[in-house]
Design a protein around this motif. Structure first.
Motif, PDB file in Angstrom:
ATOM      1  N   ARG A  82      24.054  77.619  46.603  1.00 42.93           N
ATOM      2  CA  ARG A  82      25.020  78.068  47.605  1.00 42.93           C
ATOM      3  C   ARG A  82      24.859  79.566  47.822  1.00 42.93           C
ATOM      4  O   ARG A  82      24.181  80.258  47.057  1.00 42.93           O
ATOM      5  N   GLN A  83      25.487  80.068  48.853  1.00 35.41           N
ATOM      6  CA  GLN A  83      25.436  81.503  49.142  1.00 35.41           C
ATOM      7  C   GLN A  83      26.501  82.218  48.303  1.00 35.41           C
ATOM      8  O   GLN A  83      27.651  82.338  48.712  1.00 35.41           O
ATOM      9  N   HIS A  84      26.116  82.631  47.116  1.00 39.35           N
ATOM     10  CA  HIS A  84      27.046  83.354  46.251  1.00 39.35           C
ATOM     11  C   HIS A  84      26.260  84.358  45.423  1.00 39.35           C
ATOM     12  O   HIS A  84      25.031  84.327  45.362  1.00 39.35           O
ATOM     13  N   GLY A  85      26.970  85.250  44.804  1.00 39.38           N
ATOM     14  CA  GLY A  85      26.351  86.230  43.924  1.00 39.38           C
ATOM     15  C   GLY A  85      25.286  87.058  44.621  1.00 39.38           C
ATOM     16  O   GLY A  85      25.452  87.520  45.744  1.00 39.38           O
ATOM     17  N   ILE A  86      24.168  87.220  43.957  1.00 37.20           N
ATOM     18  CA  ILE A  86      23.100  88.073  44.475  1.00 37.20           C
ATOM     19  C   ILE A  86      22.470  87.450  45.713  1.00 37.20           C
ATOM     20  O   ILE A  86      22.053  88.163  46.636  1.00 37.20           O
ATOM     21  N   LEU A  87      22.391  86.122  45.773  1.00 32.94           N
ATOM     22  CA  LEU A  87      21.831  85.473  46.961  1.00 32.94           C
ATOM     23  C   LEU A  87      22.646  85.826  48.192  1.00 32.94           C
ATOM     24  O   LEU A  87      22.100  86.117  49.258  1.00 32.94           O
ATOM     25  N   ALA A  88      23.937  85.794  48.058  1.00 24.13           N
ATOM     26  CA  ALA A  88      24.803  86.145  49.190  1.00 24.13           C
ATOM     27  C   ALA A  88      24.644  87.610  49.567  1.00 24.13           C
ATOM     28  O   ALA A  88      24.630  87.969  50.748  1.00 24.13           O
ATOM     29  N   ALA A  89      24.514  88.470  48.546  1.00 22.73           N
ATOM     30  CA  ALA A  89      24.363  89.900  48.821  1.00 22.73           C
ATOM     31  C   ALA A  89      23.133  90.164  49.670  1.00 22.73           C
ATOM     32  O   ALA A  89      23.148  91.005  50.572  1.00 22.73           O
ATOM     33  N   MET A  90      22.049  89.425  49.403  1.00 26.75           N
ATOM     34  CA  MET A  90      20.824  89.626  50.164  1.00 26.75           C
ATOM     35  C   MET A  90      20.990  89.249  51.637  1.00 26.75           C
ATOM     36  O   MET A  90      20.267  89.730  52.497  1.00 26.75           O
ATOM     37  N   LEU A  91      21.948  88.351  51.923  1.00 28.17           N
ATOM     38  CA  LEU A  91      22.169  87.905  53.302  1.00 28.17           C
ATOM     39  C   LEU A  91      23.128  88.817  54.050  1.00 28.17           C
ATOM     40  O   LEU A  91      23.261  88.697  55.272  1.00 28.17           O
ATOM     41  N   HIS A  92      23.806  89.706  53.350  1.00 27.60           N
ATOM     42  CA  HIS A  92      24.845  90.519  53.985  1.00 27.60           C
ATOM     43  C   HIS A  92      24.643  92.015  53.804  1.00 27.60           C
ATOM     44  O   HIS A  92      25.558  92.796  54.004  1.00 27.60           O
ATOM     45  N   GLN A  93      23.444  92.411  53.417  1.00 26.44           N
ATOM     46  CA  GLN A  93      23.164  93.837  53.310  1.00 26.44           C
ATOM     47  C   GLN A  93      21.765  94.104  53.853  1.00 26.44           C
ATOM     48  O   GLN A  93      20.926  93.212  53.897  1.00 26.44           O
ATOM     49  N   ASP A  94      21.544  95.339  54.282  1.00 33.08           N
ATOM     50  CA  ASP A  94      20.258  95.702  54.880  1.00 33.08           C
ATOM     51  C   ASP A  94      19.233  96.141  53.843  1.00 33.08           C
ATOM     52  O   ASP A  94      18.037  95.945  54.027  1.00 33.08           O
ATOM     53  N   LEU A 124      15.268  91.102  49.345  1.00 34.75           N
ATOM     54  CA  LEU A 124      15.713  91.797  50.552  1.00 34.75           C
ATOM     55  C   LEU A 124      15.865  90.799  51.682  1.00 34.75           C
ATOM     56  O   LEU A 124      15.271  89.715  51.660  1.00 34.75           O
ATOM     57  N   PRO A 125      16.678  91.128  52.684  1.00 35.91           N
ATOM     58  CA  PRO A 125      16.868  90.219  53.804  1.00 35.91           C
ATOM     59  C   PRO A 125      15.698  90.295  54.784  1.00 35.91           C
ATOM     60  O   PRO A 125      15.012  91.317  54.881  1.00 35.91           O
ATOM     61  N   ILE A 126      15.464  89.202  55.480  1.00 39.41           N
ATOM     62  CA  ILE A 126      14.528  89.179  56.607  1.00 39.41           C
ATOM     63  C   ILE A 126      15.383  89.168  57.862  1.00 39.41           C
ATOM     64  O   ILE A 126      16.152  88.224  58.099  1.00 39.41           O
ATOM     65  N   ARG A 127      15.275  90.222  58.667  1.00 39.75           N
ATOM     66  CA  ARG A 127      16.190  90.398  59.791  1.00 39.75           C
ATOM     67  C   ARG A 127      15.442  90.526  61.102  1.00 39.75           C
ATOM     68  O   ARG A 127      14.351  91.099  61.172  1.00 39.75           O
ATOM     69  N   ASP A 128      16.065  89.984  62.142  1.00 38.33           N
ATOM     70  CA  ASP A 128      15.596  90.166  63.511  1.00 38.33           C
ATOM     71  C   ASP A 128      16.733  90.837  64.269  1.00 38.33           C
ATOM     72  O   ASP A 128      17.672  90.170  64.713  1.00 38.33           O
TER      73      ASP A 128
END
Length: 391
Positions: A82-94, A124-128
């Motif tokens: 699920r999207q929690h902890g460090i995994l979630a952080a990677m989705l919500h930070q640059d 790190l996130p992959i962003r467009d």
């Protein structure tokens, strides 16, 4: 322009980066792009494990691709995270996240018992633009000259972070292009369905309308004028035969446009990927050395695959369906559509007057000089196999 610092162990430095970017640009299938990104990141940064998660809209991951973990181990780990902890952080930070030991981070919530042990972490996130397409994770930097693994002490470096950021920028482009390609293919499929509906309507609707009126006339005459009623019923039979002929002709002429453009393998792969996204069951496709076949054989194989997939997804109750296409020694091809679902008794299906499309599939196979075999048993799953000779 200054080159990104690269460790000597990074398989030739910038040449390795170039190889990874070329690999990402060679495919336009989203799942293949994800696998390429993960494998490239793990190899470039000399990590033991790599993963890439694509978020869904419900707090989980729509896709989660891993490298460095066997399929058996991945199966034992269990459901997608699920999207929690460090995994979630990677989705919500640059910014990238680099940790000496992920297990000591306050956001760390543990992992399943079958999960491999991990220590040093880089993600790190992959962003467009403003959209987060996914998050890329690496763990257990290998110590040069050692076996690596958790607690090896190697640790990710500033250069690793810069390299991964460069890779993520290009990964965003490759992933966006792949998504656009798949959406265009889905539109092509929708347009093909619309065209099919239009062609069938024009070819058959008038015949069916005439058939209905004639049947109504026969019903009105059956008591007071049996002779005329008989004549009307004969006309019903004739109209029904004409409608069937026109329907068959319309369907036969509608060879899928994608077959002409892309060939059987690419068309079947796209069809499977669309079904995989549309259904809860996992639908997979694999191909081994199949070359171009005569047009009639390719269309027959595609139609049988579509019918068999429809049956499996609708009736089997299985959580996965596998489609394989392989080359025979004679240069022909074998198609298999299999599922581990509830299965059925083919003899019972025939005796009950329900065919599950088996008759049409057999007709398609024999029509191109091939054969269709059904392996099915109650509680033991189903495999539909079609073999066609070489052209």
């Amino acid at each position: 322009m200054t080159a990104t610092p690269v460790h000597g162990g990074h398989r030739g430095g910038l040449a390795a980066v170039s190889t990874a970017l070329l690999a990402m640009s060679r495919t336009l299938e989203v799942r293949d792009v994800l696998r390429t990104i993960v494998a490239s990141a793990r190899e470039l940064l000399d990590a033991e494990y790599a993963a890439l998660g694509v978020p869904d809209d419900h707090g989980g991951f729509a896709q989660f691709v891993v490298d460095g973990i066997s399929e058996e181990q991945w199966r034992r780990i269990g459901p997608l995270p699920r999207q929690h902890g460090i995994l979630a952080a990677m989705l919500h930070q640059d910014a990238p996240e680099r940790l000496a030991d992920v297990r000591r981070d306050p956001r760390f919530g543990g992992w399943p018992s079958a999960h491999p042990d991990m220590s040093d972490f880089l993600g790190l996130p992959i962003r467009d633009g403003e959209e987060t397409l996914g998050a890329l994770f690496l763990a257990n930097k290998r110590a040069h000259g050692k076996g690596g693994g958790a607690g090896s002490g190697a640790g990710f470096t500033d250069a690793d972070e810069e390299l991964l950021s460069l890779l993520a920028q290009h990964a965003a482009i490759a992933l966006t292009n792949a998504r656009l390609y798949e959406r265009s293919r889905e539109l092509t499929i929708a347009e093909e369905r619309s065209r099919l509906a239009h062609e069938l309507h024009d070819a058959v609707s008038q015949k069916l309308f005439s058939l209905r009126l004639t049947a109504q006339a026969a019903a009105a005459l059956v008591d007071r004028d049996p002779a005329r009623a008989k004549g009307e019923l004969q006309q019903v039979a004739a109209l029904a035969a004409e409608a069937a002929d026109e329907l068959r002709a319309a369907v036969t002429e509608l060879r899928p446009a994608a077959l002409d453009e892309d060939g059987l393998v690419a068309t079947l792969r796209t069809h499977v990927q669309v079904l995989d996204r549309a259904h809860a069951a996992r639908v997979t496709f694999s191909c081994d050395g199949v070359r171009a076949l005569p047009a009639t054989q390719e269309e027959a194989l595609l139609r049988v695959a579509q019918e068999a997939l429809h049956n499996a997804l609708r009736h089997s109750g299985a959580d996965r369906v596998a489609v394989t296409l392989s080359r025979t020694a004679s240069g022909g091809a074998v198609l298999e559509v299999s599922d581990p679902g509830r299965g059925f008794d083919p003899r019972t299906v025939r005796s009950a007057g329900r065919h599950l499309g088996l008759v049409s599939m057999r007709d398609r196979a024999s029509g191109v000089g091939g054969r269709l075999t059904v392996h099915a048993e109650p509680g033991q799953g189903t495999t539909i196999e079609m073999e066609v000779p070489g052209g």
